[in-house]
Scaffold this active site. Structure first.
Site: not given
Length: 466
Positions: A138-140, A312
């Site tokens: 997941h991009h999180a 991120n």
């Protein structure tokens, strides 16, 4: 317990059934190099051993009904490798088409938020005897730089299993505490955010005025919502189409040296040429150049009070793509000029502003708005923000072994968004430029045409070098 940054949490809030916020790494390997021979069970056991020293892979989300701030990461005390690692085979004849179709199907599935947000699919049955490991995260939990770091932890310089870092074995996200989540969340919301707002405003207010001033002298990167509309700029569905391409990095460097540009300029020129070819073949090429959004890492940004923690550490740069230029050499020169202009402008903007404002993302409200936006197909109601997302990530330029198997290709696949249904990600590694393309099947069922156009673009540029 570790609280997510606003930008990390935003990828949770942005996710809907159609807009899936995970990134994918396809690692193609030759299993003949695995010490003692390959087996799925052996590979899964070795991954379980390595994950014990990879804290990011063992943490999961937690929240409290009384929490008014972003969720937190906690240690998954019930971690089970069998819930994350799966085995599947492509149907016959086991060529690239079957692999892309299977990966596209898996890419359209959501990750279970009740466990650590990743999974690995070991894909067998390829006619060439190779195996593909499909890692979804997941991009999180990751961005481009941290994805490369994760890959480095799963890969080694030799087939033999490495020793594990004793400090990483002891590292943990910690247990859950609903009271602590609520209390610290309230402190962040009522005390931390007003202070952060006061720091952000002075640096933010001048950005649009400087952008307007620069645009009058053609020294600005393209503004949002000024891109021409294409088939990619429409509402998306959960269905994904995948295409892959692998080019010689040495050939790309030859073009770079011949025309005095950077590798990224050559990549952007090839993207522009491939998009031009594809849209021309479909009789849909706009007169004006397309606009690409290029993620830019701020991992090396100067430390300021504005910097916020989180996985991120990325912002975005808009740049024109030379899709309106027919000559390949002129495309390279134009791509380099567009990129220089955008970089010069982008460097005047604090790279942490986006991350700073993301701290104020309202979770429930943002999630409901994204669902409403997608359900009502509002992406068609306004001009496109940009046309295509283009990422270029540099990897190691030497051979690697994934859990003992020699790596023959690494293909990155990023997310797509409502109204922004095409993602082209490039990863250079071990003498190759690996290109991964993700599109919405209902918009672009044939991304392999774009992938094959990259090969043609490089051949044109090599011919021009001669």
């Amino acid at each position: 317990m570790e609280r997510l940054s606003g930008l990390d949490a935003s990828f949770l809030y942005l996710e809907t059934r159609s807009q899936l916020m995970h990134v994918i790494g396809l690692v193609e390997v030759d299993p003949s190099t695995v010490p003692g021979g390959y087996s799925f069970t052996k590979m899964r056991s070795e991954l379980e051993r390595r994950v014990s020293a990879m804290p990011t892979f063992r943490r999961k989300l937690d929240n409290s009904m009384l929490n008014i701030d972003h969720p937190v990461w906690i240690e998954d005390d019930d971690f089970d490798i069998e819930r994350h690692v799966h085995r599947v085979a492509v149907p016959g004849p086991g060529d690239a088409g079957e692999l892309a179709e299977l990966v596209g199907h898996l890419a359209g599935q959501t990750l279970d938020r009740g466990k650590p947000l990743w999974e690995l699919w070991i894909i067998e049955g390829m006619a060439n005897g190779r195996i593909t490991a499909m890692l979804r995260v997941h991009h999180a939990s990751t961005d481009g730089v941290t994805s490369a770091e994760m890959l480095s932890q799963l890969c080694t310089l030799t087939p033999e299993a490495p020793d594990l870092d004793p400090d990483k074995l002891l590292e943990t996200a910690g247990p859950s505490s609903r009271t602590t989540i609520a209390v610290t969340g309230a402190m962040n919301f009522f005390l931390g955010r007003p202070v952060a707002m006061a720091k952000l405003l002075p640096g933010t207010l001048g950005v649009p005025f400087d952008w307007l001033r620069r645009s009058r002298s053609d020294s600005a990167m393209p503004a949002p919502f000024r891109a021409p509309r294409t088939r990619f700029n429409a509402p998306i569905t959960p269905h994904r189409s995948i295409a892959l391409s692998q080019l010689s990095l040495e050939d790309v460097k030859r073009v770079k040296n011949r025309f005095g540009v950077k590798i990224n300029d050559v990549v952007l020129a090839m993207v522009g040429g491939a998009m031009r070819t594809y849209l021309t073949d479909h009789d849909e090429l706009p007169d004006q150049p397309l606009v690409g959004m290029v993620p830019v890492s701020v991992h090396d940004a100067n430390e300021k009070d504005l910097v916020v923690e989180g996985t991120n550490k990325v912002t975005g740069m808009f740049t024109l793509l030379p899709t309106d230029i027919d000559d390949p050499v002129q495309r390279v020169e134009a791509a380099a000029e567009y990129s220089r202009t955008s970089k010069d402008h982008h460097q005047t903007i604090d790279g942490n502003i986006l991350r700073g404002w993301a701290q104020f993302a309202p979770g429930v409200t943002m999630a409901n708005l994204m669902k409403f936006y997608g359900d009502r197909k509002l992406a068609s109601a306004h001009p496109p923000i940009f046309n295509v997302l283009v990422s270029n990530v540099a990897g190691p330029d030497f051979p690697l072994y994934f859990l003992g198997a020699k790596v023959t290709g690494v293909y990155p696949l990023g997310p797509i968004f409502q109204g922004l249904g095409l993602n082209i990600t490039v990863f250079s590694a071990d003498g190759h430029l690996n290109i991964g393309i993700v599109s919405c099947t209902d918009q672009t069922p044939d991304p392999e045409s774009i992938a094959s156009a990259f090969d043609d673009q490089l051949k044109q540029l090599l011919a021009a070098c001669d």
